[in-house]
Enzyme design. Structure first.
Site, PDB file in Angstrom:
ATOM      1  N   ASP A 141       0.848  -1.194   0.000  1.00 35.75           N
ATOM      2  CA  ASP A 141       0.000   0.000   0.000  1.00 35.75           C
ATOM      3  C   ASP A 141       0.882   1.241   0.000  1.00 35.75           C
ATOM      4  OD1 ASP A 141      -2.233   1.611   0.073  1.00 35.75           O
ATOM      5  OD2 ASP A 141      -2.843   1.075   2.105  1.00 35.75           O
ATOM      6  N   LYS A 142       0.207   2.369  -0.224  1.00 36.01           N
ATOM      7  CA  LYS A 142       0.859   3.680  -0.142  1.00 36.01           C
ATOM      8  C   LYS A 142       0.078   4.510   0.870  1.00 36.01           C
ATOM      9  CE  LYS A 142      -0.888   6.991  -1.943  1.00 36.01           C
ATOM     10  NZ  LYS A 142      -1.428   8.366  -2.091  1.00 36.01           N
ATOM     11  N   HIS A 143       0.779   5.343   1.593  1.00 38.15           N
ATOM     12  CA  HIS A 143       0.077   6.292   2.466  1.00 38.15           C
ATOM     13  C   HIS A 143       0.628   7.688   2.195  1.00 38.15           C
ATOM     14  CE1 HIS A 143      -2.090   7.869   5.891  1.00 38.15           C
ATOM     15  NE2 HIS A 143      -0.992   8.524   6.236  1.00 38.15           N
ATOM     16  N   SER A 144      -0.297   8.629   2.041  1.00 39.04           N
ATOM     17  CA  SER A 144       0.128  10.020   1.852  1.00 39.04           C
ATOM     18  C   SER A 144      -0.206  10.799   3.110  1.00 39.04           C
ATOM     19  CB  SER A 144      -0.621  10.601   0.649  1.00 39.04           C
ATOM     20  OG  SER A 144      -0.663  12.008   0.742  1.00 39.04           O
ATOM     21  N   THR A 173      -9.386  10.503   0.252  1.00 36.98           N
ATOM     22  CA  THR A 173      -9.736   9.580  -0.837  1.00 36.98           C
ATOM     23  C   THR A 173     -11.151   9.020  -0.673  1.00 36.98           C
ATOM     24  OG1 THR A 173      -7.415   9.030  -1.063  1.00 36.98           O
ATOM     25  CG2 THR A 173      -8.968   7.451  -1.990  1.00 36.98           C
ATOM     26  N   ARG A 202      -4.352  13.577  22.052  1.00 33.66           N
ATOM     27  CA  ARG A 202      -3.251  14.419  21.539  1.00 33.66           C
ATOM     28  C   ARG A 202      -3.798  15.696  20.903  1.00 33.66           C
ATOM     29  NH1 ARG A 202      -0.909  10.936  17.255  1.00 33.66           N
ATOM     30  NH2 ARG A 202       0.419  12.697  16.831  1.00 33.66           N
ATOM     31  N   SER A 249       1.052   6.543  14.973  1.00 32.04           N
ATOM     32  CA  SER A 249      -0.348   6.723  14.603  1.00 32.04           C
ATOM     33  C   SER A 249      -0.582   6.278  13.152  1.00 32.04           C
ATOM     34  CB  SER A 249      -0.714   8.195  14.800  1.00 32.04           C
ATOM     35  OG  SER A 249      -1.980   8.472  14.286  1.00 32.04           O
ATOM     36  N   LYS A 305      -2.188   2.169  11.878  1.00 28.87           N
ATOM     37  CA  LYS A 305      -3.379   1.993  11.030  1.00 28.87           C
ATOM     38  C   LYS A 305      -3.009   1.291   9.726  1.00 28.87           C
ATOM     39  CE  LYS A 305      -4.137   6.348  11.672  1.00 28.87           C
ATOM     40  NZ  LYS A 305      -4.460   7.725  11.932  1.00 28.87           N
ATOM     41  N   LYS A 306      -1.914   1.736   9.106  1.00 27.97           N
ATOM     42  CA  LYS A 306      -1.551   1.147   7.809  1.00 27.97           C
ATOM     43  C   LYS A 306      -1.163  -0.319   7.952  1.00 27.97           C
ATOM     44  CE  LYS A 306      -2.545   3.649   4.688  1.00 27.97           C
ATOM     45  NZ  LYS A 306      -3.195   3.361   3.402  1.00 27.97           N
TER      46      LYS A 306
HETATM   47  N1  URA Z   1      -2.149  11.623  10.701  1.00 28.48           N
HETATM   48  C1  URA Z   1      -2.355  10.567  11.523  1.00 28.48           C
HETATM   49  O1  URA Z   1      -2.979   9.588  11.136  1.00 28.48           O
HETATM   50  N2  URA Z   1      -1.865  10.625  12.776  1.00 28.48           N
HETATM   51  C2  URA Z   1      -1.160  11.677  13.248  1.00 28.48           C
HETATM   52  O2  URA Z   1      -0.720  11.643  14.375  1.00 28.48           O
HETATM   53  C3  URA Z   1      -0.963  12.775  12.390  1.00 28.48           C
HETATM   54  C4  URA Z   1      -1.460  12.716  11.109  1.00 28.48           C
END
Ligand code: URA
Length: 448
Positions: free
Chosen positions: A90-93, A130, A178, A193, A197-198
């Site tokens: 996968d890619k995360h931006s 997205t 946070r 963080s 998730k990724k």
């Molecule tokens: N995006 C995230 O998912 N987590 C963060 O802490 C900051 C940006």
């Protein structure tokens, strides 16, 4: 602190406060406490502040990331018939304005042998998401069951879905604390963080698109680079080969910003790639090549880049995108009838250049906020958005314009909203007499 006795969150917080190192077992207990509520908001906030000031070692960062990933469901692709080392990638931006790359990237990678289970987010603040863009397609279901998600990834090659509460729930609570305690801007916490998730998607490789510039979450290049290096280090320590690209977000990416308008640009990109925006093509193919090479779907970056370009030019990626849309409940004739399916707002007005010159700069964040003000984005995570509004034909840095030329087209619900957007967009685009230098979109690649 010692693990021998009962776990006391305050002792772990004290160690971090005083600049010491905390061990993985304690981090796991603390994260379990975030998830089950046995650690208080005050303790979570104090821990976040201690990390904000004292940072984390790579081992601590990896332990925090893994504990947060494991706080919820983690996809195990072998249960769905994939080999353990299948090219699941996968890619995360980190987010930007006009960033529709995932929509074309996932089908390109799928067309070249990768499997892309993409869990995408909604837009927040000035950046688009997205998931919001895909929801402009009538019928598109971003929340299939896990079994159906796996089936789509297997048969089509990619599936773009939304995040469910079952993925990394510790991050949900941690992030919300946070957010209200001035501790978001911590590189190790952002890293954990994003990666928790990724990585819950069970990836075998990841490519990060870390944006810098005036439309990015991290506007300074140095900070973005620090984040990219940390993510690569932690993800690799967590066993997921990762490369990060540092990409320029000092202008809108592509020619559209909004939701339905970005789906239009995506379809046109896939069907007519020769006419597509060059910066968008460049960053998409670069990301695709890294994803394919890193995951082992293709033997090298150079081979992967050629294959990705061919899959785009021959229309294979367009076929995959169409199949994914149908598999997720969207229309089979989306391409042919896109003008009917993708509803655009009724008031359409140009933003005209006040004088002749070159486009020398852009306040990209302000342009993103103009889309939000039109109703196309949100400042509150629960807010509803209007998919039909946005901007098209957005000029780019280096464009030469005459007085009264169009700098962008505004799609708005009513005249007042259109006029407000015209004012904001005009103020956000700088015109000057001298031709500016054009910076490459990919500034640096980390982790090759
Ligand atoms: N995006 C995230 O998912 N987590 C963060 O802490 C900051 C940006």
């Amino acid at each position: 602190m010692s693990n021998a006795g009962v776990f006391l969150p305050q002792e772990m917080i004290r160690t971090k406060r005083d600049g010491g190192t905390i061990d993985a077992a304690d981090i796991e207990k603390f994260v379990a406490g975030i998830t089950d509520g046995s650690v208080t908001d005050g303790q979570v906030a104090a821990f976040a502040m201690a990390v904000f000031f004292n940072g984390m070692t790579p081992d601590e960062g990896a332990a925090l990331t893994l504990a947060m990933r494991d706080s919820g469901d983690v996809m195990d692709w072998t249960k769905f018939g994939f080999e353990a080392d299948a090219p699941i990638v996968d890619k995360h931006s980190t987010g930007g304005v006009g960033d529709k790359v995932s929509l074309m990237l996932a089908p390109i990678v799928a067309a070249c042998g990768g499997f892309v289970p993409m869990i995408s987010g909604r837009g927040l603040g000035h950046t688009g998401g997205t998931l919001d863009k895909l929801e402009a397609i009538p019928g598109y279901d971003p929340y299939p069951s896990t079994e159906r998600f796996a089936e789509i990834v297997k048969t089509v090659g990619c599936s773009v879905i939304g995040q469910t509460g079952d993925l990394a729930p510790a991050d949900k609570r941690f992030y919300s604390i946070r957010d209200v305690t001035a501790t978001v801007e911590s590189i190790p916490l952002i890293t954990a963080s994003i990666l928790s998730k990724k990585l819950s998607a069970g990836l075998n490789a990841l490519v990060m698109d870390v944006k810098f510039g005036n439309g990015a979450f991290m506007d300074s290049f140095e900070k973005a680079e620090e984040l990219a290096r940390n993510i690569v280090r932690v993800a690799n320590a967590a066993g997921v080969p990762t490369t990060a690209l540092l990409t320029d977000m000092n202008q809108v990416l592509g020619r559209t910003a909004g939701n339905a308008v970005e789906i239009f640009e995506t379809i046109e990109f896939l069907l007519e790639p020769k006419q597509a925006d060059k910066r968008l093509v460049c960053v998409t193919l670069d990301l695709a090549a890294h994803m394919l090479a890193l995951s082992g779907a293709q033997p090298s970056y150079d081979v992967a880049r050629d294959k990705a370009a061919l899959a785009l030019m021959k229309g294979d990626a367009a076929d995959v995108f169409a199949k994914m849309v149908v598999a997720q409940g969207g229309p089979a004739d989306l391409y042919e009838k896109r003008d009917e399916y993708l509803k655009l707002a009724p008031v359409v007005k140009p933003v005209k250049a006040a004088k002749a010159g070159f486009v020398t700069g852009m306040n990209t964040r302000a342009i993103g906020m103009a889309v939000v003000a039109l109703g196309g984005g949100r400042t509150d995570p629960a807010a509803k958005i209007d998919h039909s509004v946005g901007l098209t034909q957005i000029c780019q840095i280096g464009d030469r314009v005459s007085a009264d030329d169009t700098l962008a087209m505004v799609y708005a619900r009513d005249d007042a909203a259109a006029e407000a957007a015209i004012k904001s967009v005009r103020a956000a685009i700088e015109l000057g007499a001298a031709e500016p230098n054009i910076e490459p979109i990919v500034a640096q690649t980390i982790g090759e």
